[in-house]
Design a protein around this motif. Structure first.
Motif, PDB file in Angstrom:
ATOM      1  N   TYR A  36       0.832  -1.202   0.000  1.00 53.06           N
ATOM      2  CA  TYR A  36       0.000   0.000   0.000  1.00 53.06           C
ATOM      3  C   TYR A  36       0.868   1.254   0.000  1.00 53.06           C
ATOM      4  CZ  TYR A  36      -3.917  -3.089   0.851  1.00 53.06           C
ATOM      5  OH  TYR A  36      -4.852  -4.082   0.713  1.00 53.06           O
ATOM      6  N   LEU A  37       1.999   1.179   0.725  1.00 54.98           N
ATOM      7  CA  LEU A  37       2.940   2.298   0.687  1.00 54.98           C
ATOM      8  C   LEU A  37       3.516   2.450  -0.709  1.00 54.98           C
ATOM      9  CD1 LEU A  37       2.735   1.914   3.824  1.00 54.98           C
ATOM     10  CD2 LEU A  37       5.113   2.642   3.924  1.00 54.98           C
ATOM     11  N   VAL A  38       3.731   1.324  -1.382  1.00 54.47           N
ATOM     12  CA  VAL A  38       4.254   1.346  -2.751  1.00 54.47           C
ATOM     13  C   VAL A  38       3.201   1.867  -3.725  1.00 54.47           C
ATOM     14  CG1 VAL A  38       5.035  -0.129  -4.648  1.00 54.47           C
ATOM     15  CG2 VAL A  38       5.940  -0.485  -2.347  1.00 54.47           C
ATOM     16  N   SER A  39       1.943   1.470  -3.502  1.00 57.31           N
ATOM     17  CA  SER A  39       0.882   1.770  -4.474  1.00 57.31           C
ATOM     18  C   SER A  39       0.636   3.264  -4.656  1.00 57.31           C
ATOM     19  CB  SER A  39      -0.432   1.088  -4.058  1.00 57.31           C
ATOM     20  OG  SER A  39      -0.981   1.700  -2.903  1.00 57.31           O
ATOM     21  N   VAL A  40       0.953   4.069  -3.624  1.00 54.51           N
ATOM     22  CA  VAL A  40       0.680   5.511  -3.752  1.00 54.51           C
ATOM     23  C   VAL A  40       1.514   6.139  -4.864  1.00 54.51           C
ATOM     24  CG1 VAL A  40       0.004   5.722  -1.337  1.00 54.51           C
ATOM     25  CG2 VAL A  40       2.363   6.142  -1.977  1.00 54.51           C
ATOM     26  N   GLY A  41       2.663   5.513  -5.179  1.00 57.12           N
ATOM     27  CA  GLY A  41       3.482   6.026  -6.273  1.00 57.12           C
ATOM     28  C   GLY A  41       2.820   5.872  -7.627  1.00 57.12           C
ATOM     29  N   TYR A  42       1.818   4.997  -7.699  1.00 59.77           N
ATOM     30  CA  TYR A  42       1.127   4.753  -8.964  1.00 59.77           C
ATOM     31  C   TYR A  42      -0.125   5.614  -9.123  1.00 59.77           C
ATOM     32  CZ  TYR A  42       4.246   0.788  -9.347  1.00 59.77           C
ATOM     33  OH  TYR A  42       5.373   0.009  -9.440  1.00 59.77           O
ATOM     34  N   MET A  43      -0.409   6.416  -8.095  1.00 63.93           N
ATOM     35  CA  MET A  43      -1.574   7.306  -8.218  1.00 63.93           C
ATOM     36  C   MET A  43      -1.217   8.713  -7.755  1.00 63.93           C
ATOM     37  SD  MET A  43      -3.857   5.893  -4.997  1.00 63.93           S
ATOM     38  CE  MET A  43      -3.463   4.170  -5.007  1.00 63.93           C
ATOM     39  N   ASP A  44       0.068   9.051  -7.843  1.00 59.17           N
ATOM     40  CA  ASP A  44       0.512  10.361  -7.383  1.00 59.17           C
ATOM     41  C   ASP A  44       0.162  11.425  -8.424  1.00 59.17           C
ATOM     42  OD1 ASP A  44       2.392   9.845  -9.360  1.00 59.17           O
ATOM     43  OD2 ASP A  44       3.975  10.908  -8.290  1.00 59.17           O
ATOM     44  N   PRO A  45       0.291  12.712  -8.077  1.00 58.79           N
ATOM     45  CA  PRO A  45      -0.081  13.787  -9.016  1.00 58.79           C
ATOM     46  C   PRO A  45       0.625  13.704 -10.359  1.00 58.79           C
ATOM     47  CG  PRO A  45       0.228  14.675  -6.823  1.00 58.79           C
ATOM     48  CD  PRO A  45       0.669  13.257  -6.745  1.00 58.79           C
ATOM     49  N   GLY A  46       1.799  13.089 -10.412  1.00 59.43           N
ATOM     50  CA  GLY A  46       2.517  12.973 -11.673  1.00 59.43           C
ATOM     51  C   GLY A  46       1.812  12.105 -12.703  1.00 59.43           C
ATOM     52  N   ASN A  47       0.935  11.192 -12.258  1.00 63.10           N
ATOM     53  CA  ASN A  47       0.207  10.310 -13.174  1.00 63.10           C
ATOM     54  C   ASN A  47      -1.108  10.923 -13.668  1.00 63.10           C
ATOM     55  OD1 ASN A  47       1.947   7.981 -13.166  1.00 63.10           O
ATOM     56  ND2 ASN A  47       1.272   7.569 -11.091  1.00 63.10           N
ATOM     57  N   TRP A  48      -1.573  11.939 -12.959  1.00 55.89           N
ATOM     58  CA  TRP A  48      -2.899  12.472 -13.268  1.00 55.89           C
ATOM     59  C   TRP A  48      -2.976  13.105 -14.657  1.00 55.89           C
ATOM     60  CZ3 TRP A  48      -6.505  14.465  -8.940  1.00 55.89           C
ATOM     61  CH2 TRP A  48      -6.450  13.608  -7.845  1.00 55.89           C
ATOM     62  N   ALA A  49      -1.903  13.795 -15.045  1.00 52.20           N
ATOM     63  CA  ALA A  49      -1.939  14.524 -16.321  1.00 52.20           C
ATOM     64  C   ALA A  49      -2.127  13.582 -17.507  1.00 52.20           C
ATOM     65  CB  ALA A  49      -0.654  15.335 -16.496  1.00 52.20           C
ATOM     66  N   THR A  50      -1.388  12.458 -17.518  1.00 47.53           N
ATOM     67  CA  THR A  50      -1.519  11.515 -18.640  1.00 47.53           C
ATOM     68  C   THR A  50      -2.911  10.864 -18.650  1.00 47.53           C
ATOM     69  OG1 THR A  50      -0.465   9.833 -17.261  1.00 47.53           O
ATOM     70  CG2 THR A  50       0.942  10.988 -18.826  1.00 47.53           C
ATOM     71  N   ASP A  51      -3.457  10.576 -17.466  1.00 47.27           N
ATOM     72  CA  ASP A  51      -4.807   9.997 -17.394  1.00 47.27           C
ATOM     73  C   ASP A  51      -5.850  10.987 -17.907  1.00 47.27           C
ATOM     74  OD1 ASP A  51      -3.685   7.750 -16.247  1.00 47.27           O
ATOM     75  OD2 ASP A  51      -4.044   8.404 -14.194  1.00 47.27           O
ATOM     76  N   LEU A  52      -5.702  12.251 -17.514  1.00 49.09           N
ATOM     77  CA  LEU A  52      -6.644  13.287 -17.970  1.00 49.09           C
ATOM     78  C   LEU A  52      -6.557  13.490 -19.477  1.00 49.09           C
ATOM     79  CD1 LEU A  52      -6.212  15.955 -15.139  1.00 49.09           C
ATOM     80  CD2 LEU A  52      -8.301  14.662 -15.643  1.00 49.09           C
ATOM     81  N   ALA A  53      -5.311  13.531 -19.998  1.00 51.92           N
ATOM     82  CA  ALA A  53      -5.130  13.721 -21.440  1.00 51.92           C
ATOM     83  C   ALA A  53      -5.709  12.550 -22.223  1.00 51.92           C
ATOM     84  CB  ALA A  53      -3.641  13.884 -21.754  1.00 51.92           C
ATOM     85  N   GLY A  54      -5.437  11.332 -21.754  1.00 52.70           N
ATOM     86  CA  GLY A  54      -5.945  10.143 -22.442  1.00 52.70           C
ATOM     87  C   GLY A  54      -7.454  10.097 -22.460  1.00 52.70           C
ATOM     88  N   GLY A  55      -8.100  10.400 -21.326  1.00 54.11           N
ATOM     89  CA  GLY A  55      -9.553  10.342 -21.244  1.00 54.11           C
ATOM     90  C   GLY A  55     -10.239  11.451 -22.012  1.00 54.11           C
TER      91      GLY A  55
END
Length: 624
Positions: A36-55
């Motif tokens: 769970y400590l590791v998983s936060v790296g996969y949903m941090d603010p740095g990932n949001w931009a690519t998800d928003l652009a893709g959607g």
């Protein structure tokens, strides 16, 4: 302090969680947490931009890319956990034992850059979240993020389980926020399901897909996971190790699938709210927030969006600090106070963020966020390649070496990720060169790219050498070391630092236990009154006189038992005064008491024992 000790990852919490409870469910839940400590790296603010652009640009069509990225991440994180469980080494320690010192130093610098880049994304995410929620200007939001350096200090005093619980709570806030947003936006589930069918509509979609994949596996998470699994106290037999590998795989599967659901929710939200309404230009976090209330007709959606962004930033900032500690201790065997480590890392993130906002304005923050992801891409290959080498080595992993099928899949995934990241890095480099027109800068960029490729080749080829296998095995199994004639040391002058509390009894008892009938004991006390700190030995205030009386009482009691003792008062700075008196009195052994401060108080009052041992070259005994 003269000592022989084994270097453990996160030594403060190493094997601090017992997984051998009587109840089956207690044993299962004891294993859950590291992922769970590791998983936060996969949903941090740095990932949001690519998800928003893709959607926003392609609707649900790139959901399959998120799923594929998640499967890659699950594979690599399970290999990282296996390394920590089987070999008892984190990735940084394993690299130190494998590669030459010069290569290791470069790998360490790259790892630190990656962690600073990760922290930069958290700083910007937090600042943006605060701006969206309260209207606070970005420059003030960035400045305020230095305060969360105290968050880790507060959490650390409660142990790893409480820290894991805190992170899980933040992840739950992020997940719940997006679940509510999805209920508000009401996506067409039949269209969502079709998004899992692989398809690339055009070249721009390919570029976004590369961004999603490239930003998924974060290098610091591989260091982090290999250390966190060692917080569990497992049985080191074949059955215990096999059980630990299995339970950590389950832990990783649950945690990373939750991270996948969060990322998928961001993409689905962007698809339903923006793509369906023709707003395909949304790629910035601020733009998405501003349009949510207009498109959904409720103020709740943008508030939840901002809260989720802040929670994601806060959870990632804790794990980033832990990763930094692991990297520094593993590569350099250097340990510094967590608060100092945190402040250094945070300043490395805050300074470029502040300069960007001051010089170029708020509009360039998005570009800085993208730049942080490019920096992460630089380090990725240097974390994955050694990891696969280590868990593929039959000699070092024994019966727990990965299967040939897993090896093939791992190398395919690595080749894909390294290719995508190389492509991203070189594209950015050549785009930059085409705009400079400066030969000197262009030459530096070309040399940097060349050095990058050479280092990558060394990382791949060096562990294949036969000599490495012998060196690595020797580094782990140091059974050839001779202890020689083990003579019991004789201490003639034992110093003890007293603070006139109940702890003194234990300190004096332990000091006497290490002496003999000829030993002389030096009782040290540091006067801490305001007058003493200012006037030093010239002080004659009430506290100084009372401290001298107490010291004389101790000496009288010891002499009544036939024990040779003398007392010395010190003034001003405790650690330096204790060290000075020890040297002046020619003491050959020192006994100290732990002061009991934790977390913030350690920073406020100072870690006396830790400072003293750096100033003396005799054995030091710390009485807890």
């Amino acid at each position: 302090m003269n000592s022989i000790m084994e270097h453990h990852s996160l030594s403060d919490v190493h094997q601090s969680v017992d997984v051998n409870g009587k109840s089956k469910w207690k044993r299962i839940f004891a294993f859950l947490g590291p992922a769970y400590l590791v998983s936060v790296g996969y949903m941090d603010p740095g990932n949001w931009a690519t998800d928003l652009a893709g959607g926003s640009q392609y609707g649900y069509k790139l959901l399959w890319v998120l799923l594929m990225s998640n499967l890659m991440a699950l594979l690599l994180q399970s290999l990282s956990a296996r390394l920590g469980i089987v070999r008892g080494r984190d990735l940084a320690q394993a690299n130190r034992e494998t590669y030459p010192p010069a290569v290791n130093f470069i790998l360490y610098i790259l790892a630190e850059i990656a962690i600073a880049a990760t922290d930069l994304a958290e700083v910007l995410g937090m600042a943006i979240g605060l701006q969206l929620l309260t209207g606070l200007p970005l420059i003030w939001g960035v400045s305020l993020t230095i305060l969360d350096t105290f968050l880790l200090l507060f959490l650390q005093q409660y142990g790893i389980r409480k820290m894991e619980a805190f992170i899980i709570a933040l992840v739950a806030i992020v997940g719940t926020s997006f679940l509510i947003e999805l209920l508000l936006v009401k996506p067409e589930m039949s269209e969502v399901v079709q998004g899992f069918i692989p398809t690339i509509p055009d070249n721009n979609a390919l570029y976004i897909a590369i961004g999603i994949i490239g930003a998924t596996v974060m290098p610091h998470n591989l260091y982090l996971h290999s250390a966190l699994v060692q917080t569990r106290k497992i049985k080191k037999d074949s059955k215990g190790i096999r059980q630990a590998i299995k339970m950590n795989f389950i832990d990783s599967t649950i945690a990373l699938n939750l991270a996948f659901l969060v990322n998928a929710a961001i993409l689905i939200l962007a698809a339903a709210a923006f793509y369906k309404t023709g707003r395909t230009d949304i790629a910035e976090i601020q733009d998405a927030h501003q349009l949510l209330d207009k498109l959904l007709g409720t103020k709740l959606a943008p508030i939840l969006f901002a809260v989720a962004l802040i929670a994601a930033g806060q959870s990632s900032t804790v794990t980033g600090t832990l990763a930094g500690q692991i990297v520094m201790e593993g590569y350099l065997r250097l340990r510094i106070n967590p608060w100092l480590r945190r402040i250094i890392t945070r300043l490395l993130a805050i300074v470029p963020a502040l300069l960007t906002i001051l010089i170029f304005g708020d509009n360039e923050v998005g570009a800085l966020l993208v730049f942080s992801q490019v920096l992460l891409s630089l380090q990725l290959g240097f974390a994955i390649i050694p990891l696969i080498h280590f868990v593929s080595d039959k000699k070092l992993m024994g019966e727990f070496v990965i299967s040939n099928t897993t090896k093939v899949i791992s190398w395919i995934v690595t080749a894909l990720l390294v290719y995508l990241n190389l492509r991203m890095v070189f594209t950015e480099a050549f785009d930059y060169m085409s705009g400079t027109g400066n030969m000197a800068i262009d030459t530096l960029v070309i040399l940097g790219c060349l050095g990058f490729v050479i280092l990558l080749a060394i990382t791949i080829l060096y562990p294949l050498r036969q000599r490495y296998r012998e060196d690595a095995a020797a580094g782990i199994h140091k059974t050839q070391v001779s202890l020689g004639d083990m003579e019991t040391p004789v201490y003639n002058r034992i110093a003890m630092a007293l603070d006139f509390t109940a702890k003194d009894r234990d300190i004096i008892t332990n000091a006497i236990a290490h002496g003999n009938e000829h030993t002389e004991y030096i009782l040290i006390h540091i006067v801490e009154s305001a007058s003493a700190k200012y006037s030093g030995k010239e002080s004659d205030d009430l506290e100084t006189r009372k401290d001298q009386e107490q010291l004389d009482t101790y000496i009288t009691l010891l002499k009544s038992r036939g024990i040779h003792a003398k007392g010395v008062l010190g003034f001003r700075r405790r650690a330096k005064e204790i060290a000075r008196i020890v040297k002046e009195e020619n003491a050959d052994f020192l006994v100290l008491g732990a002061h009991g401060h934790k977390g913030f108080k350690d920073w406020l009052y100072g870690e006396t024992a830790n400072q003293v041992r750096h100033h003396v070259n005799i054995p030091v005994l710390l009485v807890q």
